[in-house]
Design a protein around this motif. Structure first.
Motif, PDB file in Angstrom:
ATOM      1  N   LEU A  98     -13.999-121.206  21.842  1.00 29.77           N
ATOM      2  CA  LEU A  98     -13.195-120.321  20.981  1.00 29.77           C
ATOM      3  C   LEU A  98     -12.978-121.274  19.481  1.00 29.77           C
ATOM      4  O   LEU A  98     -12.956-120.343  18.373  1.00 29.77           O
ATOM      5  CB  LEU A  98     -11.781-120.508  21.682  1.00 29.77           C
ATOM      6  N   ALA A  99     -12.996-122.417  19.691  1.00 29.49           N
ATOM      7  CA  ALA A  99     -12.872-123.270  18.337  1.00 29.49           C
ATOM      8  C   ALA A  99     -14.288-122.935  17.371  1.00 29.49           C
ATOM      9  O   ALA A  99     -14.296-123.197  16.135  1.00 29.49           O
ATOM     10  CB  ALA A  99     -12.997-124.742  18.418  1.00 29.49           C
ATOM     11  N   ALA A 100     -15.405-122.877  17.935  1.00 32.60           N
ATOM     12  CA  ALA A 100     -16.545-122.573  17.235  1.00 32.60           C
ATOM     13  C   ALA A 100     -16.699-121.039  16.506  1.00 32.60           C
ATOM     14  O   ALA A 100     -17.424-121.227  15.535  1.00 32.60           O
ATOM     15  CB  ALA A 100     -17.756-122.896  18.112  1.00 32.60           C
ATOM     16  N   THR A 101     -15.987-120.197  17.016  1.00 34.14           N
ATOM     17  CA  THR A 101     -16.256-118.670  16.518  1.00 34.14           C
ATOM     18  C   THR A 101     -16.229-118.543  14.998  1.00 34.14           C
ATOM     19  O   THR A 101     -17.104-118.293  14.372  1.00 34.14           O
ATOM     20  CB  THR A 101     -15.250-117.973  17.212  1.00 34.14           C
ATOM     21  N   ASP A 102     -15.074-119.174  14.403  1.00 31.20           N
ATOM     22  CA  ASP A 102     -14.714-118.644  12.988  1.00 31.20           C
ATOM     23  C   ASP A 102     -15.750-119.738  12.158  1.00 31.20           C
ATOM     24  O   ASP A 102     -15.741-119.354  10.825  1.00 31.20           O
ATOM     25  CB  ASP A 102     -13.244-119.004  12.965  1.00 31.20           C
ATOM     26  N   LYS A 103     -15.987-120.874  12.741  1.00 26.45           N
ATOM     27  CA  LYS A 103     -17.104-121.972  11.928  1.00 26.45           C
ATOM     28  C   LYS A 103     -18.380-121.259  11.763  1.00 26.45           C
ATOM     29  O   LYS A 103     -19.179-121.753  11.046  1.00 26.45           O
ATOM     30  CB  LYS A 103     -16.887-123.118  12.455  1.00 26.45           C
ATOM     31  N   ILE A 104     -18.921-120.692  13.068  1.00 32.37           N
ATOM     32  CA  ILE A 104     -20.233-120.259  13.088  1.00 32.37           C
ATOM     33  C   ILE A 104     -20.487-118.922  12.440  1.00 32.37           C
ATOM     34  O   ILE A 104     -21.497-118.654  11.846  1.00 32.37           O
ATOM     35  CB  ILE A 104     -20.832-120.584  14.439  1.00 32.37           C
ATOM     36  N   PHE A 105     -19.467-118.080  12.689  1.00 33.30           N
ATOM     37  CA  PHE A 105     -19.813-116.613  12.185  1.00 33.30           C
ATOM     38  C   PHE A 105     -19.313-116.447  10.603  1.00 33.30           C
ATOM     39  O   PHE A 105     -18.305-115.802  10.414  1.00 33.30           O
ATOM     40  CB  PHE A 105     -19.103-115.598  12.902  1.00 33.30           C
ATOM     41  N   THR A 106     -19.969-117.327   9.860  1.00 28.66           N
ATOM     42  CA  THR A 106     -19.653-117.170   8.512  1.00 28.66           C
ATOM     43  C   THR A 106     -21.124-116.929   7.850  1.00 28.66           C
ATOM     44  O   THR A 106     -22.211-116.999   8.386  1.00 28.66           O
ATOM     45  CB  THR A 106     -19.094-118.517   7.841  1.00 28.66           C
ATOM     46  N   GLU A 107     -21.155-116.444   6.550  1.00 25.92           N
ATOM     47  CA  GLU A 107     -22.271-116.047   5.846  1.00 25.92           C
ATOM     48  C   GLU A 107     -23.245-117.143   5.565  1.00 25.92           C
ATOM     49  O   GLU A 107     -24.292-116.892   5.800  1.00 25.92           O
ATOM     50  CB  GLU A 107     -21.972-115.460   4.569  1.00 25.92           C
ATOM     51  N   PRO A 108     -22.754-118.112   5.266  1.00 26.30           N
ATOM     52  CA  PRO A 108     -23.584-119.253   5.088  1.00 26.30           C
ATOM     53  C   PRO A 108     -24.347-119.977   6.527  1.00 26.30           C
ATOM     54  O   PRO A 108     -25.643-120.220   6.429  1.00 26.30           O
ATOM     55  CB  PRO A 108     -22.974-120.478   4.807  1.00 26.30           C
ATOM     56  N   MET A 109     -23.640-119.756   7.612  1.00 26.38           N
ATOM     57  CA  MET A 109     -24.378-120.377   8.792  1.00 26.38           C
ATOM     58  C   MET A 109     -25.103-119.399   9.401  1.00 26.38           C
ATOM     59  O   MET A 109     -26.153-119.540   9.940  1.00 26.38           O
ATOM     60  CB  MET A 109     -23.048-120.482   9.829  1.00 26.38           C
ATOM     61  N   ILE A 110     -24.880-117.891   9.164  1.00 21.88           N
ATOM     62  CA  ILE A 110     -25.413-116.877   9.689  1.00 21.88           C
ATOM     63  C   ILE A 110     -26.820-116.805   8.811  1.00 21.88           C
ATOM     64  O   ILE A 110     -27.933-116.641   9.437  1.00 21.88           O
ATOM     65  CB  ILE A 110     -24.778-115.425   9.350  1.00 21.88           C
ATOM     66  N   LYS A 111     -26.903-117.112   7.613  1.00 24.33           N
ATOM     67  CA  LYS A 111     -28.058-117.070   6.874  1.00 24.33           C
ATOM     68  C   LYS A 111     -28.919-118.036   7.297  1.00 24.33           C
ATOM     69  O   LYS A 111     -30.366-118.053   7.414  1.00 24.33           O
ATOM     70  CB  LYS A 111     -27.756-117.450   5.462  1.00 24.33           C
ATOM     71  N   GLN A 112     -28.183-119.365   7.705  1.00 22.74           N
ATOM     72  CA  GLN A 112     -29.380-120.399   8.220  1.00 22.74           C
ATOM     73  C   GLN A 112     -29.825-120.086   9.511  1.00 22.74           C
ATOM     74  O   GLN A 112     -31.053-120.323   9.908  1.00 22.74           O
ATOM     75  CB  GLN A 112     -28.605-121.755   8.305  1.00 22.74           C
ATOM     76  N   LEU A 113     -29.210-119.439  10.598  1.00 21.80           N
ATOM     77  CA  LEU A 113     -29.639-118.816  11.608  1.00 21.80           C
ATOM     78  C   LEU A 113     -30.849-117.969  11.436  1.00 21.80           C
ATOM     79  O   LEU A 113     -31.857-118.074  12.401  1.00 21.80           O
ATOM     80  CB  LEU A 113     -28.516-118.452  12.598  1.00 21.80           C
ATOM     81  N   LEU A 114     -30.638-117.061  10.737  1.00 26.47           N
ATOM     82  CA  LEU A 114     -31.540-115.967  10.457  1.00 26.47           C
ATOM     83  C   LEU A 114     -32.942-116.605   9.965  1.00 26.47           C
ATOM     84  O   LEU A 114     -33.677-115.935   9.896  1.00 26.47           O
ATOM     85  CB  LEU A 114     -31.117-114.905   9.723  1.00 26.47           C
ATOM     86  N   SER A 115     -32.598-117.596   9.238  1.00 26.39           N
ATOM     87  CA  SER A 115     -34.146-118.367   8.539  1.00 26.39           C
ATOM     88  C   SER A 115     -35.084-118.690   9.682  1.00 26.39           C
ATOM     89  O   SER A 115     -36.066-118.935   9.348  1.00 26.39           O
ATOM     90  CB  SER A 115     -33.887-119.151   7.628  1.00 26.39           C
ATOM     91  N   ALA A 116     -34.588-118.760  11.059  1.00 21.30           N
ATOM     92  CA  ALA A 116     -35.575-119.137  12.060  1.00 21.30           C
ATOM     93  C   ALA A 116     -36.522-117.992  12.087  1.00 21.30           C
ATOM     94  O   ALA A 116     -37.583-118.043  12.880  1.00 21.30           O
ATOM     95  CB  ALA A 116     -35.290-119.381  13.258  1.00 21.30           C
ATOM     96  N   GLY A 117     -36.445-116.745  12.007  1.00 21.10           N
ATOM     97  CA  GLY A 117     -37.125-115.730  11.880  1.00 21.10           C
ATOM     98  C   GLY A 117     -37.014-114.680  12.874  1.00 21.10           C
ATOM     99  O   GLY A 117     -37.592-113.620  13.019  1.00 21.10           O
TER     100      GLY A 117
END
Length: 767
Positions: A98-117
């Motif tokens: 639960l503690a990870a949700t609000d830290k991971i589902f942010t625009e900067p984090m999502i952008k880095q995840l999507l960069s894997a393609g």
């Protein structure tokens, strides 16, 4: 004898014999360079014997000046598969702390995840692994007052769903060795009970209860002498049942190596409930596993009352006692009755999804659907979503899909439940669930594409206890169940997981096996009776199912490239990296890594530290080998002649014709010590001519020169770092007929360009 005889020959005789062997070797090895054949007249007797050793023992010559060949069959009607990256190359999002949700589902984090393609996303359903009901929407209605009974989420969108949670089932019959749950069958509390799932009774299946027998198995851990059982039944109890013992070694892990045998006194045709003590045999029978096989219910109502018919269906047991009856009539119980991991282990066929709202697992978060769809992680593409099944009700599944459709969220496929094999659900029971849920969902939306069964990561067919016809294939029996009821059309796809290796036991040689493992499992499902044209998806995959050092060095990068290439070449239709969300809490094997499931290393505050080799492997597949987007890629067969003395293929090749007209080869050099030089030839059986890369050709390489992991136990929780840590090396060369390409040791290389025929080519040089 042959070696001794030749060794004693004169020098000239040895040279003559070697000359013949060399010619044979030259014909056998495709693409053998002329400098690789030693001049036969220049050898001393010692040199001859060394050479003789290589030839007669099967050892390979040193690759001095050798250019081996990658051959691609581009005959148009030899296409192995077609795919579109926006449909075939995805990633998974699973339950997280639960503690990870609000830290991971942010625009900067999502952008880095999507960069894997990775492109589409599959939303993983995890509560069934923990024997929990899933409240995909925290708001909903209960079947009983006081937030009790069977729950259905609210289908009309109101508030933004940020989180969703699991609710433990109070009537479970599974012991969990990890301590996260325990069985009510051996918990020592006569006020609790196991109860089977009412959706497997005739009221819901429309079939006689004998076609869906419910059962419990007690695992006594070691062989024990048994001649009696005491079953403390509660309502609804079994009127007809058998008590059986296992004749083999392990009834759960080896279900075909033994059989269930009914104790001489183990048949009951008119059970009356309550505590029932059965003398099973005169002399004790030595066994480890005892099973109660139930085929007729009393249909009397459980402790929750007659207000809901589901309370009155199935079977219920308060406590199990197993042991011996002595001549004086005393019962000697050997079961451990305790509400913790020390209890005697039990396994059950199903569990009633009745539960209470006051008991919640809010430590682990299924990210709310609204956050999931609006965070950007789906790229706006249709997502594969699950519905809970084996511990839920069809009305809740319908409400979930209705909610998503009302929100306008795009759905590609609907996975039905999760891992029934891991919960020991027999295929006929899963089939009964499947058809009930499918009927309800297709009544809501006939266009929904439904599928499953979402097996655990497997390398071979799932085998179960034989049915009346002796059939043991889980998948084969599931297909048969749907076909025999005229409902195979409700199966729009088959999905399963792929975790090929044991965690923390990886060897480099495991890389040699992956391509054959994934090809084999696709063929297994075909052999089991998969209907023609039904696509196969690996909806969750990584190297191993538990934490592991697998991202260290380049092992993970090579495995990913080899796995994805082999899967698509073998006819697979979609694969999903598991999983997108990096977790800082996992220490991996021996506390030295963040674990298998990682694109990035993270600290305990869920802050990215650096990319792993899995991240770069993802980019090599998604951004280099294929052309991003929805264009159609065609997969053609390709092969190399590069192997070692044991016959392991050291370089594997995967060829696609991209929508931009470029040919793209992904070459995996699994040799840890040696780079390999290769020529590349494209062969067309129809035109009877070879083609070659011509003009500018791009080469991108990721391997041990770009990524090296250094363990450091002082770094917590990651336990080390990579130096260098990428990115891949890039170059552009001018290619022609005679171009030789160098593949660095332990590397993935993508070579991409246009072709020209042999006659039109010059020879610009080599790289």
């Amino acid at each position: 004898m042959a070696i001794a005889a030749l060794a004693s020959s004169t020098g000239s005789t040895v040279v003559m014999n070697l000359d013949g062997l060399l010619r044979s070797e030259q014909r056998r090895v495709s693409g053998l360079d002329s400098s690789y054949v030693f001049l036969r007249l220049a050898f001393s007797k010692t040199t001859n014997l060394v050479l003789l050793f290589f030839l007669l023992t099967g050892a390979r010559f040193p690759p001095v000046g050798r250019a081996q060949t990658i051959r691609v069959d581009i005959t148009p009607d030899h296409v192995k598969n077609t795919f579109r990256p926006t449909e075939a190359l995805g990633a998974g999002v699973d339950r997280i702390p639960l503690a990870a949700t609000d830290k991971i589902f942010t625009e900067p984090m999502i952008k880095q995840l999507l960069s894997a393609g990775w492109q589409p996303v599959t939303y993983r359903q995890n509560t069934e692994l923990y024997v929990e009901a899933w409240h995909w929407n925290p708001k909903g209605t209960w079947s009983e007052a006081g937030e009790k009974g069977y729950f259905v989420g609210e289908a009309t969108p109101t508030e933004f769903i940020h989180h969703s949670f699991g609710y433990p089932l109070p009537h479970q019959g599974f012991s969990r060795p990890d301590g996260t749950g325990y069985s009510r069958l051996t918990d020592g509390d006569p006020n609790t009970y196991w109860k089977s799932n009412p959706y497997l009774s005739k009221t819901f299946t429309g079939e006689d209860d004998s076609l869906h027998p419910q059962w419990v198995v007690a695992d006594l851990a070691t062989l024990q002498d048994i001649n009696a059982i005491r079953i403390h039944w509660t309502d609804p109890y079994a009127r007809r049942y058998l008590v059986q013992y296992w004749s083999g070694t392990d009834a759960i892990r080896e279900p075909t190596k033994g059989s269930w045998v009914t104790f001489p006194g183990g048949g009951v045709a008119n059970g009356s409930g309550g505590p029932a003590t059965l003398p099973l045999s005169r002399a004790p029978i030595r066994t480890r596993f005892v099973r109660i096989w139930m085929t007729e219910s009393s249909n009397t109502c459980d402790t929750h009352g007659p207000g809901d018919r589901r309370n009155c269906l199935g079977y219920a047991i308060r406590e199990l006692y197993i042991g011996t009856l002595t001549p004086d009539g005393a019962f000697h119980d050997i079961v451990r009755h305790t509400a913790d991991r020390a209890q005697t282990n039990t396994i059950c066929s199903s569990v009633d999804p009745w539960h209470e709202g006051s008991v919640i697992n809010d430590r682990r978060d299924h990210v709310g659907f609204d956050l999931f769809y609006t965070s950007g992680i789906t790229r706006g593409l249709p997502a594969m979503v699950p519905v809970a099944m084996i511990y839920d009700n069809p009305q809740n599944a319908v409400a979930e899909i209705a909610y998503l459709e009302k929100r306008g969220y795009p759905i590609s496929y609907v996975e039905m439940g999760e891992e029934p094999d891991g919960k020991h659900t027999l295929p006929e029971d899963y089939g009964a669930f499947y058809l009930q849920w499918a009927a309800a969902l297709h009544k809501l939306d006939p266009k929904l594409k439904l599928g499953g069964p979402i097996f655990e990561g497997v390398n071979k067919d799932i085998e179960v206890w034989p049915d009346a016809q002796g059939k043991i294939s889980w998948m084969g029996r599931f297909f048969d169940y749907l076909k025999s009821r005229g409902r195979i059309g409700d199966l729009s796809f088959v999905s399963f997981e792929h975790y090929p290796f044991e965690p923390c036991l990886l060897q480099w040689s495991d890389l040699y096996n992956e391509a054959d493992l994934v090809r084999n499992i696709l063929q297994v499902w075909r052999d089991d009776g998969l209907p023609q044209g039904v696509p196969m998806f690996i909806t969750e995959t990584n190297i191993a199912a538990g934490s592991d050092e697998s991202f260290l060095d380049t092992f993970a990068a090579l495995w990913w490239a080899d796995f994805v290439g082999a899967f698509l070449e073998a006819g697979g239709n979609g694969v999903y990296y598991f999983h997108y969300i990096p977790l800082g809490e996992s220490l991996g094997c021996h506390g030295t890594s963040p674990g298998t499931f990682s694109l990035f290393t993270m600290n305990r505050e869920y802050q990215i530290q650096q990319p792993t080799s899995q991240f770069f492997a993802s980019q090599m597949i998604n951004l280099e080998w294929v052309q991003s987007g929805s264009g159609e890629h065609r997969v053609f067969p390709s092969a190399s002649d590069i192997d070692d003395a044991a016959g392991h293929v050291l370089v594997t090749s995967y060829a696609v014709l991209r929508p931009d007209g470029e040919w793209s080869l992904m070459l995996v050099n699994k040799d840890q010590e040696t780079p390999h030089s290769v020529a590349i030839a494209f062969q067309n059986d129809r035109s009877k001519s070879d083609s070659y890369f011509a003009g500018p050709v791009s080469m991108v390489t990721f391997g041990s020169e770009q990524y090296k992991w250094h363990t450091d136990l002082r770094l917590v929780p990651v336990g080390g770092s990579a130096d260098p840590d990428g990115p891949p090396a890039r170059s552009t060369i001018s290619a022609g007929r005679d171009t030789v390409y160098t593949l660095p040791k332990a590397s993935v290389t993508v070579i991409r360009g246009k072709l020209a025929t042999n006659a039109a080519l010059a020879s610009p040089g080599s790289k």
